[in-house]
Design an enzyme around this catalytic site. Structure first.
Site, PDB file in Angstrom:
ATOM      1  N   ASP A 118      12.767  -0.222  13.941  1.00 48.66           N
ATOM      2  CA  ASP A 118      12.643   0.345  15.536  1.00 48.66           C
ATOM      3  C   ASP A 118      13.976   0.284  16.364  1.00 48.66           C
ATOM      4  O   ASP A 118      14.887  -0.510  15.594  1.00 48.66           O
ATOM      5  CB  ASP A 118      11.359  -0.361  16.565  1.00 48.66           C
ATOM      6  CG  ASP A 118      11.385   0.224  17.671  1.00 48.66           C
ATOM      7  OD1 ASP A 118      11.363   1.280  17.761  1.00 48.66           O
ATOM      8  OD2 ASP A 118      11.408  -0.821  18.743  1.00 48.66           O
ATOM      9  N   SER A 119      14.163   0.805  17.322  1.00 48.84           N
ATOM     10  CA  SER A 119      15.288   0.888  17.961  1.00 48.84           C
ATOM     11  C   SER A 119      15.445  -0.455  18.613  1.00 48.84           C
ATOM     12  O   SER A 119      16.570  -0.994  19.109  1.00 48.84           O
ATOM     13  CB  SER A 119      15.311   1.951  18.903  1.00 48.84           C
ATOM     14  OG  SER A 119      14.256   1.706  19.892  1.00 48.84           O
ATOM     15  N   GLU A 127      10.635  -3.796  29.389  1.00 50.57           N
ATOM     16  CA  GLU A 127      11.455  -4.456  28.974  1.00 50.57           C
ATOM     17  C   GLU A 127      11.841  -5.554  30.188  1.00 50.57           C
ATOM     18  O   GLU A 127      12.248  -6.463  29.866  1.00 50.57           O
ATOM     19  CB  GLU A 127      12.746  -3.870  28.357  1.00 50.57           C
ATOM     20  CG  GLU A 127      12.297  -3.063  27.315  1.00 50.57           C
ATOM     21  CD  GLU A 127      13.487  -2.808  26.217  1.00 50.57           C
ATOM     22  OE1 GLU A 127      14.684  -2.706  26.586  1.00 50.57           O
ATOM     23  OE2 GLU A 127      13.099  -2.511  24.946  1.00 50.57           O
ATOM     24  N   CYS A 138       9.852   3.675  15.210  1.00 46.56           N
ATOM     25  CA  CYS A 138      10.007   4.084  16.531  1.00 46.56           C
ATOM     26  C   CYS A 138       9.963   5.502  16.392  1.00 46.56           C
ATOM     27  O   CYS A 138      10.530   6.509  15.619  1.00 46.56           O
ATOM     28  CB  CYS A 138      11.759   3.934  16.536  1.00 46.56           C
ATOM     29  SG  CYS A 138      12.568   4.566  17.680  1.00 46.56           S
ATOM     30  N   ASN A 139       9.284   6.091  17.692  1.00 49.07           N
ATOM     31  CA  ASN A 139       9.152   7.675  17.606  1.00 49.07           C
ATOM     32  C   ASN A 139      10.198   8.480  17.734  1.00 49.07           C
ATOM     33  O   ASN A 139      10.321   9.408  17.357  1.00 49.07           O
ATOM     34  CB  ASN A 139       8.022   7.712  18.990  1.00 49.07           C
ATOM     35  CG  ASN A 139       6.744   7.369  18.702  1.00 49.07           C
ATOM     36  OD1 ASN A 139       5.731   8.307  18.665  1.00 49.07           O
ATOM     37  ND2 ASN A 139       6.357   6.215  18.811  1.00 49.07           N
ATOM     38  N   CYS A 167       5.495   6.459  22.181  1.00 44.25           N
ATOM     39  CA  CYS A 167       6.628   5.545  22.069  1.00 44.25           C
ATOM     40  C   CYS A 167       6.087   4.289  21.855  1.00 44.25           C
ATOM     41  O   CYS A 167       4.986   3.773  22.432  1.00 44.25           O
ATOM     42  CB  CYS A 167       7.110   5.717  23.459  1.00 44.25           C
ATOM     43  SG  CYS A 167       8.563   4.498  23.896  1.00 44.25           S
ATOM     44  N   HIS A 181       6.783   1.447  23.174  1.00 51.04           N
ATOM     45  CA  HIS A 181       6.364   0.583  24.237  1.00 51.04           C
ATOM     46  C   HIS A 181       5.179   0.951  24.900  1.00 51.04           C
ATOM     47  O   HIS A 181       4.771  -0.020  25.705  1.00 51.04           O
ATOM     48  CB  HIS A 181       7.637   0.590  25.330  1.00 51.04           C
ATOM     49  CG  HIS A 181       8.811  -0.051  24.742  1.00 51.04           C
ATOM     50  ND1 HIS A 181       9.489   0.443  23.666  1.00 51.04           N
ATOM     51  CD2 HIS A 181       9.508  -1.048  25.286  1.00 51.04           C
ATOM     52  CE1 HIS A 181      10.625  -0.297  23.252  1.00 51.04           C
ATOM     53  NE2 HIS A 181      10.688  -1.182  24.618  1.00 51.04           N
TER      54      HIS A 181
HETATM   55  N1  DGL Z   1      11.511   2.907  20.244  1.00 48.58           N
HETATM   56  C1  DGL Z   1      11.577   3.886  21.068  1.00 48.58           C
HETATM   57  C2  DGL Z   1      10.332   5.021  20.716  1.00 48.58           C
HETATM   58  O1  DGL Z   1       9.591   4.588  20.328  1.00 48.58           O
HETATM   59  C3  DGL Z   1      11.816   3.564  22.456  1.00 48.58           C
HETATM   60  C4  DGL Z   1      13.049   2.782  22.930  1.00 48.58           C
HETATM   61  C5  DGL Z   1      14.085   3.725  22.852  1.00 48.58           C
HETATM   62  O2  DGL Z   1      14.420   4.605  23.531  1.00 48.58           O
HETATM   63  O3  DGL Z   1      14.900   3.397  21.777  1.00 48.58           O
HETATM   64  O4  DGL Z   1      10.757   6.107  21.357  1.00 48.58           O
END
Ligand code: DGL
Length: 264
Positions: free
Chosen positions: A6-7, A148, A69-70, A180, A182
């Protein structure tokens, strides 16, 4: 073992969903905290990072990759699946399948980061499966920072969620995809504001159940995976936010190691 990237730390919601469904599965997680967020970056950059993250997980011994990560899944998911020799799952397709199957009216809402919504991938995949669907998408860039910051219970967060959801509510959707990593952490705030009758699709739970089906249908592959419950967590940078979001997701402390990822 299964590799998930994930990011940042939001993808731990996918790990939590996997852990609930298949507790003995060994997995390695990589959160690209040093380069987060991906949701506001260009396609080329997200693709480059996604390849580097995949290679890091393969080096750790991952036999299957989940793009947790989406934002990464929306621009890189199909390319990674073509480029690497291992099976690649991602969070978008399972959520799409679940949403089109469960919507009665075909009016489906999708919320995500700017990159995910701009890619149009949810709409494209939903229309492929059910052409009469009406997909109403909205990017909600403030929600990731609010999670966050640990602002889940604040009235400001509730107000912002209400504002983001208003246009979706006006379109009388009956299903809402949390597109997403989060957003599952905001489910209890989102649900009453979009309306109790709207079915919420959580992409972390959707991908966990797709993996479970995949392993049931591929017993030879399942045999090759370790089932010793080992979980390894890597991040490209360590911050207080990482610790606190992880604690919020798992209700325990997670032991993170710093990863050496090519390109960082
Ligand atoms: N993990 C990212 C997503 O699911 C959210 C956080 C980001 O923008 O990196 O899109």
């Amino acid at each position: 073992m299964i590799g998930i990237f994930d990011s940042g730390v939001g993808g731990l919601t996918v790990v939590r969903a996997l852990e609930k469904l298949m507790p003995s599965l060994a997995l390695v997680y990589f959160g690209d905290v040093a380069r987060t967020p991906y949701g506001s970056k260009s396609k080329d950059t997200i693709l480059r990072y996604s390849r580097q993250n995949t290679e890091f997980l393969l080096d750790q011994g991952a036999k299957l990759i989940i793009v947790g990560c989406n934002s990464a899944a929306s621009v890189a998911g199909h390319l990674l699946a073509r480029e690497y020799q291992v099976p690649v799952l991602e969070v978008i397709t399972p959520a799409v399948d679940l949403a089109v199957a469960s919507s009665q009216t075909g009016r489906i809402g999708v919320i995500g980061t700017r990159a995910t919504i701009a890619s149009g991938i949810y709409e494209e995949k939903m229309l492929e499966r059910r052409s009469e669907c009406r997909v109403i998408s909205r990017s909600c860039p403030l929600l990731v920072p609010l999670v966050e910051e640990g602002w889940m219970g604040r009235k400001e967060t509730k107000t912002i969620i209400r504002k983001y959801l208003h246009p979706l509510k006006m379109q009388s959707i009956d299903t809402l995809v949390l597109g997403c990593t989060h957003y599952p952490l905001l489910k209890d705030l989102i649900s009453p504001r979009i309306g109790k009758g709207v079915k919420i699709i959580d992409s972390s739970i959707a991908v966990a159940s797709v993996l479970q089906n995949y392993l049931e249908n591929h017993p030879d592959f399942r045999e090759k995976l370790q089932q010793n419950s080992e979980k390894q967590y890597f991040v490209s940078d360590m911050t207080d936010t990482v610790r606190s979001v992880a604690r919020h997701i798992f209700a325990r402390d997670i032991d993170f190691k710093i990863a050496k990822v090519t390109g960082l």
